[in-house]
Design a protein around this motif. Sequence first.
Motif, PDB file in Angstrom:
ATOM      1  N   GLU A  27       0.589  -1.235   0.065  1.00 45.18           N
ATOM      2  CA  GLU A  27       0.062   0.063  -0.016  1.00 45.18           C
ATOM      3  C   GLU A  27       0.877   1.104   0.105  1.00 45.18           C
ATOM      4  O   GLU A  27       2.059   1.139   0.474  1.00 45.18           O
ATOM      5  CB  GLU A  27      -1.023   0.099   1.184  1.00 45.18           C
ATOM      6  CG  GLU A  27      -1.770  -1.127   1.209  1.00 45.18           C
ATOM      7  CD  GLU A  27      -2.720  -1.350   0.257  1.00 45.18           C
ATOM      8  OE1 GLU A  27      -3.117  -0.213  -0.361  1.00 45.18           O
ATOM      9  OE2 GLU A  27      -3.278  -2.398  -0.242  1.00 45.18           O
ATOM     10  N   GLY A  30       3.557   2.596   2.764  1.00 51.94           N
ATOM     11  CA  GLY A  30       4.149   1.284   3.523  1.00 51.94           C
ATOM     12  C   GLY A  30       5.549   0.974   3.479  1.00 51.94           C
ATOM     13  O   GLY A  30       6.308   1.479   2.619  1.00 51.94           O
ATOM     14  N   THR A 204       7.108   5.222  -0.449  1.00 52.02           N
ATOM     15  CA  THR A 204       6.885   3.781  -0.193  1.00 52.02           C
ATOM     16  C   THR A 204       8.159   2.814  -0.325  1.00 52.02           C
ATOM     17  O   THR A 204       8.960   3.249  -1.228  1.00 52.02           O
ATOM     18  CB  THR A 204       5.707   3.325  -1.107  1.00 52.02           C
ATOM     19  OG1 THR A 204       4.558   4.039  -1.043  1.00 52.02           O
ATOM     20  CG2 THR A 204       5.377   1.653  -0.639  1.00 52.02           C
ATOM     21  N   GLU A 220       6.658  -2.931   8.660  1.00 53.13           N
ATOM     22  CA  GLU A 220       5.314  -3.181   9.268  1.00 53.13           C
ATOM     23  C   GLU A 220       4.680  -4.642   8.660  1.00 53.13           C
ATOM     24  O   GLU A 220       3.938  -5.221   9.458  1.00 53.13           O
ATOM     25  CB  GLU A 220       4.394  -2.305   8.613  1.00 53.13           C
ATOM     26  CG  GLU A 220       4.726  -0.725   9.194  1.00 53.13           C
ATOM     27  CD  GLU A 220       4.270   0.098   8.139  1.00 53.13           C
ATOM     28  OE1 GLU A 220       3.914   1.257   8.708  1.00 53.13           O
ATOM     29  OE2 GLU A 220       3.771  -0.003   7.132  1.00 53.13           O
TER      30      GLU A 220
END
Length: 252
Positions: A27, A30, A204, A220
């Motif tokens: 995403e 991210g 990202t 993450e």
Amino acid sequence: MAMLDVTKLSISFGGLRAVDELTMQIEEGGLVGLIGPNGAGKTTVFNMLTGVYLPTEGGIRLDGKNLIGKKPADICKMGVARTFQNIRLFPKLSVLDNVKAGLHNQVTYSLAESMLHLGGYSKKEKDMDQRALEILSVFGLDSSANDLASNLPYGKQRKLEISRALATSPKLLLLDEPAAGMNPNETGELMETISLVRKKYGVTILLIEHDMKLVQGICEYLYVLNFGKLLAEGTPAQVLNDPAVIKAYLGD
């Protein structure tokens, strides 16, 4: 829709299936890790994402736009930048000029402007100097702007390579073992810097890394490759406690 959408991505070299039907989504904003033992196919994935290798099968989309078949320079202009496991700086150029090399995909000159320094050449160069120094300051390298890249300590050369990649204004930044060869203090500083870059520039990040302290500290979500196949995915806590992952790294 995910910013990066990889679907059943595969590549074969002769009879060897180096990456086998890898599917992953990242995403926007991210910070995701791609991990696995040596030879698992991680850098091969990066080479497909950046157009160095043409996949045998599968799809790659960035913000819905197809990357398959595009040249590396075009993929860079579309918003994908990378670093390398083995540092690839311009050693005889200054730290500042290494970063400006990354900015040149956004600034163009006519032949006359570049040869005779006509028109907006001086302003464009001044703007690039300022932009490059701003990026270097994030990495604490602005005071070394006029030094040769080859004269920087190893850890700072790593940071300079990330600075140059960031200068291309990427949507997606691919970091190939950014902590390789760093001591623990340098790795800790790098973790803070990557987190700052993500926050400041909204980029990202997908990274390959063997330093599990760094992976656990900033990622993450993780994807784990083993022999080219997706072995596991999930949060760092889930993945690093998975018996199959532990076995892949440590053996029986």
